[in-house]
Every structure is written in structure tokens, then in C-alpha cells.
Design a protein around this motif. Structure first.
Motif, PDB file in Angstrom:
ATOM      1  N   PHE A  83       0.853  -1.189   0.000  1.00 11.30           N
ATOM      2  CA  PHE A  83       0.000   0.000   0.000  1.00 11.30           C
ATOM      3  C   PHE A  83       0.887   1.236   0.000  1.00 11.30           C
ATOM      4  O   PHE A  83       2.082   1.167   0.319  1.00 11.30           O
ATOM      5  CB  PHE A  83      -0.940   0.024   1.215  1.00 11.30           C
ATOM      6  N   ILE A  84       0.306   2.358  -0.360  1.00 16.27           N
ATOM      7  CA  ILE A  84       0.992   3.649  -0.274  1.00 16.27           C
ATOM      8  C   ILE A  84       0.300   4.459   0.816  1.00 16.27           C
ATOM      9  O   ILE A  84      -0.925   4.592   0.817  1.00 16.27           O
ATOM     10  CB  ILE A  84       0.940   4.400  -1.616  1.00 16.27           C
ATOM     11  N   HIS A  85       1.094   4.983   1.746  1.00 16.71           N
ATOM     12  CA  HIS A  85       0.550   5.793   2.831  1.00 16.71           C
ATOM     13  C   HIS A  85       0.759   7.262   2.490  1.00 16.71           C
ATOM     14  O   HIS A  85       1.885   7.705   2.278  1.00 16.71           O
ATOM     15  CB  HIS A  85       1.255   5.454   4.151  1.00 16.71           C
ATOM     16  N   ARG A  86      -0.336   7.998   2.433  1.00 18.44           N
ATOM     17  CA  ARG A  86      -0.276   9.448   2.209  1.00 18.44           C
ATOM     18  C   ARG A  86      -0.779  10.128   3.485  1.00 18.44           C
ATOM     19  O   ARG A  86      -1.996  10.184   3.735  1.00 18.44           O
ATOM     20  CB  ARG A  86      -1.128   9.847   1.008  1.00 18.44           C
ATOM     21  N   PRO A  87       0.113  10.626   4.328  1.00 20.64           N
ATOM     22  CA  PRO A  87      -0.299  11.198   5.618  1.00 20.64           C
ATOM     23  C   PRO A  87      -0.896  12.593   5.465  1.00 20.64           C
ATOM     24  O   PRO A  87      -0.193  13.600   5.583  1.00 20.64           O
ATOM     25  CB  PRO A  87       0.996  11.204   6.435  1.00 20.64           C
ATOM     26  N   ARG A  88      -2.189  12.646   5.196  1.00 22.08           N
ATOM     27  CA  ARG A  88      -2.914  13.902   5.051  1.00 22.08           C
ATOM     28  C   ARG A  88      -4.146  13.869   5.949  1.00 22.08           C
ATOM     29  O   ARG A  88      -4.842  12.857   6.025  1.00 22.08           O
ATOM     30  CB  ARG A  88      -3.369  14.120   3.600  1.00 22.08           C
ATOM     31  N   ALA A  89      -4.423  14.986   6.604  1.00 21.71           N
ATOM     32  CA  ALA A  89      -5.616  15.100   7.448  1.00 21.71           C
ATOM     33  C   ALA A  89      -6.750  15.680   6.614  1.00 21.71           C
ATOM     34  O   ALA A  89      -6.766  16.875   6.320  1.00 21.71           O
ATOM     35  CB  ALA A  89      -5.333  15.979   8.654  1.00 21.71           C
ATOM     36  N   LEU A  90      -7.684  14.842   6.213  1.00 20.56           N
ATOM     37  CA  LEU A  90      -8.827  15.301   5.422  1.00 20.56           C
ATOM     38  C   LEU A  90      -9.990  15.728   6.306  1.00 20.56           C
ATOM     39  O   LEU A  90     -10.957  16.308   5.818  1.00 20.56           O
ATOM     40  CB  LEU A  90      -9.292  14.190   4.479  1.00 20.56           C
TER      41      LEU A  90
END
Length: 365
Positions: free
Chosen positions: A56-63
Motif C-alpha cells: 500500500f501507499i501511505h499518504r499522511p494527510r488530514a482530510l
């Protein structure tokens, strides 16, 4: 054909949303083996790695924000409102950046639990947004009263664009969503044979006197651990890193590459706060739940009512839990009020729908 790619937006509030959404992703991957999930959350990488099977690819963004909390029960509403206003101000740029990311990575679908901005992001990227939840943040914010009403309306407006909502059991009305379909319980599966795990952990107490204490990723301040001394022939399990080390009948499981769902089959009871993930996994595994009430959080009474209706339960007042007696452990759990069994196959139902869509719409070359 490019690799099927799914943008997965997970709400930034505790660990329960991560557990239930990664269980869905695992179920989808079983039907789409070459799936590439783009996991968008500020939850720690180690938590994703512990729950996800495969790449998986982790994109650390707070949506989104959820609610600012000191622990699993104590909320800071002033800080919550301030941060929500900051999120509103930042939303246009966040939407643009995430839509670009989706297009660059050729994701065909957004699956969200349940950041409101995921809808706007998906549509800006010209892909559908599907969601899976038993509640929306507009329901929570509206319950906080007048200071939150404009924010709740903003959230409802975003949700109204959702292309498809998989409505989980124990749900609030979810009025903002135009396209709802009820599905069964979702949740993670244990990864170990109970007898093998019991031996590995050195557990000798029978299952009916083995209890899991679980209060989510934020834990809980002031758990009355001294109460455990009154139950010397019982075994208690916890993932709380701050729990005391000197209680012979308390086993700390943090750092052992285990999740709460892995040890649930070893237990005769679970003590928890209201939480969809814990309730759902307990129901799926047939483990009774003793739960603290949480009437100041709008989802709490809805969850507790669902638990009472469909599962063996004990509903605890704060005095019964924090008072230091725990006489409830010596009483039998109450049977469900509604004998109709719940559908337990939410994972496979949602996974089949997502897999079908990805197979039909994997049109990038």
C-alpha cells in the motif's frame, strides 16, 4: 490496462476507523489481487502495516478532524471548533492537491470512512466517491449546539454529493446521504488459532474468566486497575501501554504484533467504551460486551441501543465502571432484545461492489 488503484480516505479520529477500513481493503484485495490502495490518513504507519495485507501507499494527510479529545471519553469542544474552522479555510487548496494526487496516480474510485472533504476531492478528480459508515460528522457536530450548526451544515452539504453510501449497522439516520444501501457488519478477522495464541501468551485461566479491556487508540485515563486485585482467579488483557506492570492477573499486549480482534476469541467478555469497531468485531465473534455509556457523544446512545438489540451485553454506568467494584463481572450478560440475527457479511458485500466497479472502470492505459 493500468493497475486498479483505490484512494482510501480514513477519518482522523482514533484507531477504530483505521481497523474497520483496512479490513475492507483486505477484503477488496482478495477479489482484486493487484489492487494498489492509496491510504490517506494521519494514523501512524505502524498501525496501517499491522492491519493491511500486502502493498500500500501511505499518504499522511488530514482530510478531516473528528473531535479533539484528551482520551477516549473527554472532548475539547472549543479546540474542535477552532480546528474545524481552520480546516474549512484550508479546504480549497487541500481539495486541489488531493484531486491532483488522484489523477497522477490514476485512481479510479474514492472509498471513504468518512471524511466529508473526500466527496469534493473525488468529484474534483472526476471519479465517484463511495463511503461506508454508521454515522456522519454532521450528526456529531449538530449535537454540540449552536456554535457548531454552520459547520454541521457545511459537512451535510459535502455528504449530499456522496455517490454511494454503504450504511453499516448501528447507524444514525444519515439524512444527508442521498444514495444509501444497508449492508452487514464489517470488521477485521483474527489471524491466529485461539489455542495456539493462548499457549503463546501463557494463558491458563478459562475463557469465561478472561477479559479484554479495550478503549481505542486514545486509551482511557483513570481506569481503576486496582479493582483487578479483587479478581485474582481472572485474567485481564490490555493494549494500554500506561497500565501498571505489577498486577499478576493483567497481561499487557502492546508491542506483541497483536490487535484486539486477535485476542477476542480467547475472552469470555470485553469491557469497552461505545465504538462501532469493537462492537462489530465482538458481534461477529460472539463475545459478550460490557460497555460504559457515552451519552455526551451523539453516536454513543445509537451504538449502545444497537448492542442491546443484537448482542449479549452489559450496559455500565460511570459509577459501575469507575467506582472500583466491578460486581458486574459476576453477573451474566443480558441477551439481545431482538432475536433477529445481524448480517455479518458487510466486508464481502462492499468488497464485491468495489471489485466490480474497478474491473468495469479500469480504463487508463
Amino acid at each position: 490496462m493500468a493497475r486498479p488503484t483505490l484512494y482510501v480516505a480514513i477519518t482522523n479520529h482514533g484507531f477504530g476507523h483505521v481497523a474497520r477500513t483496512t479490513a475492507l481493503v483486505n477484503a477488496i484485495r482478495r477479489q482484486v489481487p493487484d489492487l494498489l490502495p492509496l491510504i490517506v490518513t494521519t494514523a501512524p504507519y505502524w498501525l496501517l502495516q499491522a492491519n493491511l495485507e500486502g502493498e500500500f501507499i501511505h499518504r499522511p494527510r488530514a482530510l478531516d478532524l473528528g473531535v479533539v479529545q484528551a482520551d477516549s471519553l473527554q472532548m475539547d469542544l472549543a479546540a474542535t471548533r477552532a480546528k474545524l474552522l481552520e480546516l474549512q479555510a484550508a479546504a480549497p487548496e487541500l481539495i486541489r492537491a488531493e484531486a491532483d494526487f488522484i489523477q497522477q496516480n490514476r485512481a479510479q474510485l474514492v472509498l471513504a470512512d468518512i471524511p466529508p472533504l473526500a466527496v469534493a476531492i473525488a468529484h474534483a478528480a472526476r471519479v465517484p466517491c463511495w463511503m461506508a459508515s454508521n454515522f456522519g460528522w454532521d450528526f456529531i457536530y449538530r449535537s454540540f449546539g449552536e456554535p457548531f450548526l454552520e459547520i454541521a451544515d457545511w459537512v451535510s452539504d459535502l455528504y449530499s454529493g456522496c455517490d454511494r453510501l454503504f450504511q453499516l449497522p448501528f447507524a444514525e439516520p444519515l439524512r444527508a446521504f442521498p444514495h444509501k444501501e444497508a449492508v452487514g457488519l464489517t470488521g477485521a478477522e483474527p489471524r491466529f488459532e485461539p489455542d495456539v495464541l493462548r499457549q503463546r501468551l501463557g494463558l491458563t485461566v478459562p475463557r469465561d474468566r478472561t477479559v479484554l479491556l479495550t478503549f481505542g487508540g486514545l486509551s482511557l485515563q483513570a481506569i481503576p486497575y486496582e479493582t483487578l486485585k479483587a479478581f485474582p482467579d481472572w485474567q485481564f488483557l490490555t493494549f494500554d501501554s500506561s497500565a501498571p506492570e505489577d498486577l499478576p492477573n493483567l497481561l499487557k499486549l502492546c508491542g506483541r504484533q497483536l490487535r484486539p480482534v486477535d485476542v477476542m476469541p480467547l475472552c469470555g467478555r470485553i469491557i469497552s467504551k461505545p465504538g462501532y469497531g469493537t462492537y462489530a468485531e465482538a458481534c461477529r465473534l460472539g463475545v459478550p460486551v460490557a460497555t460504559i455509556r457515552r451519552d455526551d457523544f451523539a453516536e454513543g446512545p445509537v451504538l449502545v441501543a444497537g448492542l442491546q438489540a443484537h448482542h449479549y451485553h452489559q450496559i455500565l454506568s460511570h459509577e459501575e465502571f469507575f467506582g472500583g467494584h466491578w460486581d458486574f463481572l459476576r453477573a451474566a450478560p443480558q441477551p439481545p432484545l431482538d432475536p433477529t440475527p445481524l448480517d455479518l457479511n458487510g466486508n464481502s458485500t462492499i468488497a464485491a461492489a468495489v471489485a466490480y466497479y474497478l474491473n468495469q472502470h479500469n480504463y487508463y492505459s
